[in-house]
Design an enzyme around this catalytic site. Structure first.
Site, PDB file in Angstrom:
ATOM      1  N   LEU A 122       1.551  -1.020   0.008  1.00  0.00           N
ATOM      2  CA  LEU A 122      -0.143   0.304  -0.398  1.00  0.00           C
ATOM      3  C   LEU A 122       1.284   1.206  -0.285  1.00  0.00           C
ATOM      4  CD1 LEU A 122      -2.885   0.852   0.266  1.00  0.00           C
ATOM      5  CD2 LEU A 122      -2.445   1.075   3.109  1.00  0.00           C
ATOM      6  N   GLY A 157      19.245   0.532  33.738  1.00  0.00           N
ATOM      7  CA  GLY A 157      20.534   1.357  34.726  1.00  0.00           C
ATOM      8  C   GLY A 157      20.989   1.292  32.914  1.00  0.00           C
ATOM      9  N   GLU A 164       0.382   1.050  10.173  1.00  0.00           N
ATOM     10  CA  GLU A 164      -1.035   1.633  10.618  1.00  0.00           C
ATOM     11  C   GLU A 164      -1.519   1.932  11.534  1.00  0.00           C
ATOM     12  OE1 GLU A 164      -1.366  -2.998  10.868  1.00  0.00           O
ATOM     13  OE2 GLU A 164       0.087  -3.643   9.983  1.00  0.00           O
ATOM     14  N   GLU A 213      -0.105  10.414  15.284  1.00  0.00           N
ATOM     15  CA  GLU A 213      -0.865  11.924  14.338  1.00  0.00           C
ATOM     16  C   GLU A 213      -2.501  11.499  14.173  1.00  0.00           C
ATOM     17  OE1 GLU A 213       2.664  12.045  16.244  1.00  0.00           O
ATOM     18  OE2 GLU A 213       1.999  11.003  14.428  1.00  0.00           O
TER      19      GLU A 213
END
Length: 383
Positions: A125, A339, A363, A367
């Site tokens: 995509l 640490g 995906e 935002e």
């Protein structure tokens, strides 16, 4: 309302946890350094039924539920986020698109090999200039007789190098905007399809991420998935479901970081006692546990809704934002508890932190999903 897993899902959780401990945990650090897992892992995953969990039994899948898939992803991600991502992209994106859009002939042709692990799938995509704004894609597909000719570039493609079957979205009618986008099944070895070099990533390094190039790639008209112009809408449906699943992966990463931190805090001593006895460390561990529990319940709610056949844009967006950001916070606190050792690549928590960050991006970024949530909220409140 019962929050306990039914017997068959509890058994699946236990079996997957055992598989992950035995087959993944001993090798995850090496796979991260080598930026890849061995080829036979695909066959092992297929043998367990993990690669066909959402595929109906008539196409050699497990015919399982979204809840089952969420449980599997959490257990796999507990030890290796990259491998879990490969499984999520294969099932939740590629196979899911085929299950939603393909006709029975196409399902019989493509799904059995994907469900059994003979092949792994990839979903194409995103592009160099269209990620969140997927409708702005530039890949084109033009009809030529009984074939479609695809040209373009897809970027950030999980399983791109390994895939045997690609689901590719492309513009078939530029005048129709998102309603002019279609999807196609493209098989590995098709002339004109090639992949770039593996991306050098911050995290999820065991997963395979590349550019996919399409240069005059010809596929038969029978490879069009669904009706022409419906590819974008199906892709959005796939992403809605995928957001719940990537949230399950986030829970797995966070759980791994918490469990590693708890053990370390019992063993590491400072000022004559285990650091786990200090209230500041206990507070971090408590916050980890609470947020993980909340995220898991949100995942289970979303998965249950999907299993009931409901559309859940609001719930999918909220669980994705909460779970992914939770995972990053938990992993950062895990490094703090460790640490200086937490900053070293010898410790798993360093890897978990790098893996977790992608969950806030892939995906649907946090935002853009907040924009979606606000829009859905307005509709719910009638404003």
């Amino acid at each position: 309302m019962n929050f306990d897993l039914p017997e068959e899902l509890a058994a699946l959780k236990e079996a997957t946890a055992r598989f992950a401990r035995e087959e993944i945990a001993p090798h995850a650090q090496d796979w991260d350094r080598e930026e890849g897992y061995p080829d036979d892992m695909i066959q092992k995953l297929g043998k367990q039924g993990y690669l066909g969990i959402l595929v109906p039994e008539e196409f050699e899948g497990a015919g399982g539920s979204y809840m089952a898939f969420a449980i599997i992803l959490e257990e796999l991600a507990r030890h290796d986020g990259g491998l879990a991502l490969a499984v999520e992209a294969h099932n939740g994106l590629c196979c899911q698109h085929l299950c939603l859009a393909a006709n029975d002939t196409q399902k019989k042709r493509f799904l059995p090999a994907l469900a059994t692990g003979e092949r792994i799938g990839s979903w194409c995509l995103s592009e160099p200039n269209s990620g969140t704004d997927a409708a702005a894609m530039r890949t084109r597909a033009k009809k030529d007789g009984n074939e479609w000719v695809l040209n373009g570039t897809k970027q950030f493609i999980t399983n791109g190098n390994r895939a045997g079957t690609y689901v590719v979205t492309a513009v078939t009618d530029p005048e129709k905007g998102k309603h002019g986008i279609s999807a196609f099944a493209v098989e590995r070895g098709t002339p004109g399809l090639s992949t770039g070099k593996p991306e050098e990533k911050l995290g999820m390094r065991s997963s395979d991420t590349v550019c996919v190039f399409l240069e005059d790639v010809r596929v038969p008209k029978e490879n069009l998935l669904g009706e022409e112009g419906t590819g974008f809408l199906t892709a959005m449906n796939v992403l809605e479901r995928g957001r719940v699943m990537i949230s399950a992966l986030s829970v797995g990463l966070a759980r791994g970081a918490m469990e590693e931190s708890y053990r370390y805090a019992q063993e590491r001593k400072a000022f004559g006692k285990a650091i786990g006895r200090f209230q500041s460390i206990q507070s971090k561990l408590a916050d980890m546990a609470m947020e993980i529990e909340a995220a898991r319940l949100m995942v289970y709610r979303g998965a249950t809704a999907l299993d009931e056949g409901r559309s859940i844009p609001f719930e999918a967006a909220t669980v994705k934002v909460f779970s992914s950001e939770m995972a990053t916070r938990v992993c950062m606190d895990a490094i703090q508890i460790h640490g200086g050792y937490g900053y070293l690549r010898d410790y798993n928590v360093e890897r978990y932190m790098r893996d977790a960050k992608l969950c806030e991006i892939g995906e649907g970024t946090s935002e853009i999903l907040r924009v979606l949530i606000a829009k859905q909220l307005g509709e719910r409140l009638g404003r």
